[in-house]
Design a protein around this motif. Sequence first.
Motif, PDB file in Angstrom:
ATOM      1  N   PHE A   1      -0.800   1.002   2.821  1.00 24.80           N
ATOM      2  CA  PHE A   1      -2.035  -0.106   2.467  1.00 24.80           C
ATOM      3  C   PHE A   1      -1.807  -1.129   3.545  1.00 24.80           C
ATOM      4  N   SER A   2      -2.918  -1.503   4.208  1.00 23.58           N
ATOM      5  CA  SER A   2      -3.015  -2.673   5.106  1.00 23.58           C
ATOM      6  C   SER A   2      -4.132  -3.328   5.030  1.00 23.58           C
ATOM      7  N   PRO A   3      -4.149  -4.845   4.398  1.00 20.18           N
ATOM      8  CA  PRO A   3      -5.152  -5.256   3.903  1.00 20.18           C
ATOM      9  C   PRO A   3      -5.871  -5.942   5.229  1.00 20.18           C
TER      10      PRO A   3
ATOM     11  N   PRO B   1      -5.870   5.044  -8.226  1.00 20.36           N
ATOM     12  CA  PRO B   1      -5.882   3.871  -9.101  1.00 20.36           C
ATOM     13  C   PRO B   1      -4.637   3.365  -9.186  1.00 20.36           C
ATOM     14  N   PHE B   2      -3.469   4.331  -9.296  1.00 15.02           N
ATOM     15  CA  PHE B   2      -2.060   3.832  -9.282  1.00 15.02           C
ATOM     16  C   PHE B   2      -1.800   3.236  -8.099  1.00 15.02           C
ATOM     17  N   LEU B   3      -2.047   3.842  -6.817  1.00 11.89           N
ATOM     18  CA  LEU B   3      -1.829   3.280  -5.672  1.00 11.89           C
ATOM     19  C   LEU B   3      -2.502   1.981  -5.209  1.00 11.89           C
ATOM     20  N   ASP B   4      -3.781   1.668  -5.657  1.00 13.70           N
ATOM     21  CA  ASP B   4      -4.465   0.356  -5.662  1.00 13.70           C
ATOM     22  C   ASP B   4      -3.724  -0.878  -6.589  1.00 13.70           C
ATOM     23  N   ARG B   5      -3.116  -0.153  -7.719  1.00 14.58           N
ATOM     24  CA  ARG B   5      -2.403  -1.132  -8.656  1.00 14.58           C
ATOM     25  C   ARG B   5      -1.024  -1.314  -8.019  1.00 14.58           C
TER      26      ARG B   5
ATOM     27  N   GLY C   1       1.477  -8.229   4.111  1.00 11.22           N
ATOM     28  CA  GLY C   1       1.035  -7.452   2.801  1.00 11.22           C
ATOM     29  C   GLY C   1       0.804  -6.047   3.136  1.00 11.22           C
ATOM     30  N   THR C   2       1.296  -5.664   4.159  1.00 11.72           N
ATOM     31  CA  THR C   2       1.089  -4.248   4.387  1.00 11.72           C
ATOM     32  C   THR C   2       2.488  -3.380   3.768  1.00 11.72           C
ATOM     33  N   ILE C   3       2.028  -2.382   3.047  1.00  8.42           N
ATOM     34  CA  ILE C   3       2.971  -1.745   2.260  1.00  8.42           C
ATOM     35  C   ILE C   3       2.899  -0.123   2.625  1.00  8.42           C
ATOM     36  N   ARG C   4       4.110   0.394   2.916  1.00  7.10           N
ATOM     37  CA  ARG C   4       4.286   1.748   3.516  1.00  7.10           C
ATOM     38  C   ARG C   4       4.991   2.443   2.543  1.00  7.10           C
ATOM     39  N   LEU C   5       4.585   3.833   2.125  1.00  2.80           N
ATOM     40  CA  LEU C   5       5.065   4.487   1.358  1.00  2.80           C
ATOM     41  C   LEU C   5       5.405   5.806   2.067  1.00  2.80           C
ATOM     42  N   ILE C   6       6.769   6.305   2.153  1.00  3.74           N
ATOM     43  CA  ILE C   6       6.910   7.804   2.443  1.00  3.74           C
ATOM     44  C   ILE C   6       6.954   8.626   1.456  1.00  3.74           C
ATOM     45  N   THR C   7       6.161   9.491   1.428  1.00  2.00           N
ATOM     46  CA  THR C   7       6.092  10.588   0.242  1.00  2.00           C
ATOM     47  C   THR C   7       6.738  12.076   0.445  1.00  2.00           C
ATOM     48  N   THR C   8       6.991  12.236   1.805  1.00  2.00           N
ATOM     49  CA  THR C   8       7.445  13.643   2.162  1.00  2.00           C
ATOM     50  C   THR C   8       7.977  13.833   3.381  1.00  2.00           C
TER      51      THR C   8
ATOM     52  N   ALA D   1      -0.484  -1.371  -4.813  1.00  2.00           N
ATOM     53  CA  ALA D   1      -1.049  -2.548  -3.675  1.00  2.00           C
ATOM     54  C   ALA D   1      -1.200  -3.902  -4.104  1.00  2.00           C
ATOM     55  N   ARG D   2      -1.912  -4.046  -5.141  1.00  2.00           N
ATOM     56  CA  ARG D   2      -2.164  -5.332  -5.785  1.00  2.00           C
ATOM     57  C   ARG D   2      -0.980  -5.763  -6.369  1.00  2.00           C
ATOM     58  N   ASP D   3       0.072  -5.217  -6.994  1.00  2.00           N
ATOM     59  CA  ASP D   3       1.093  -5.873  -7.889  1.00  2.00           C
ATOM     60  C   ASP D   3       2.620  -5.332  -7.682  1.00  2.00           C
ATOM     61  N   GLY D   4       2.619  -4.280  -6.773  1.00  2.00           N
ATOM     62  CA  GLY D   4       3.838  -3.654  -6.554  1.00  2.00           C
ATOM     63  C   GLY D   4       4.598  -4.125  -5.495  1.00  2.00           C
TER      64      GLY D   4
END
Length: 187
Positions: free
Chosen positions: A159-161, A103-107, A141-148, A109-112
Amino acid sequence: MHTADCLLRGLLAFGTAAWIAYVLLFGSDAGLSLPALLVLVWGGAALLALYALWSVLHVLATRGTARRRGIARLLAGPAAVLLTFTVTWIGGTFWVRFTISRPFLDRLARDGGTAITAGTLGRGSHVGLFRLEEAEVLPGGTIRLITTDCMFDHCGVAFSPNGQPPVVGEDTYSPLSGHWWLWWRSW
């Protein structure tokens, strides 16, 4: 011998609980960092060896007594280690983290996208259970997040729409769910 047996069992239980907590915290990200891999493999192997040693000592010390019947106690610790290792190794702990964070990732992708572009959402920020090392917005609109870090590369989610995210350099993607992808960035 009963006191020593209880002390060893308690130390093994504490060590197992600490190992499981570490593995769940650091082994459930998008990839295994070198320290997490070492703790997962060598820490798990050390715990299993200690359990084997304790089991032999326990059986020898309780030969012919009623206390020897506690075979389930002898197997509970090693079973917890093997289960945690297996679920982490096949990516099950990542799926739990991803599902809880969805849910946080989707938010995001939508607003961040604007927060990432403005630099207000970056290193050290949290999105669900993921701590960001780096975040970027690509065209389309692709969002890439490096987490580790995963070994000597970087890992995260993207996230890639519009289908698979664009490959930059030696990027590798695996589909997760919906428009989400597991992402490895290699050097």
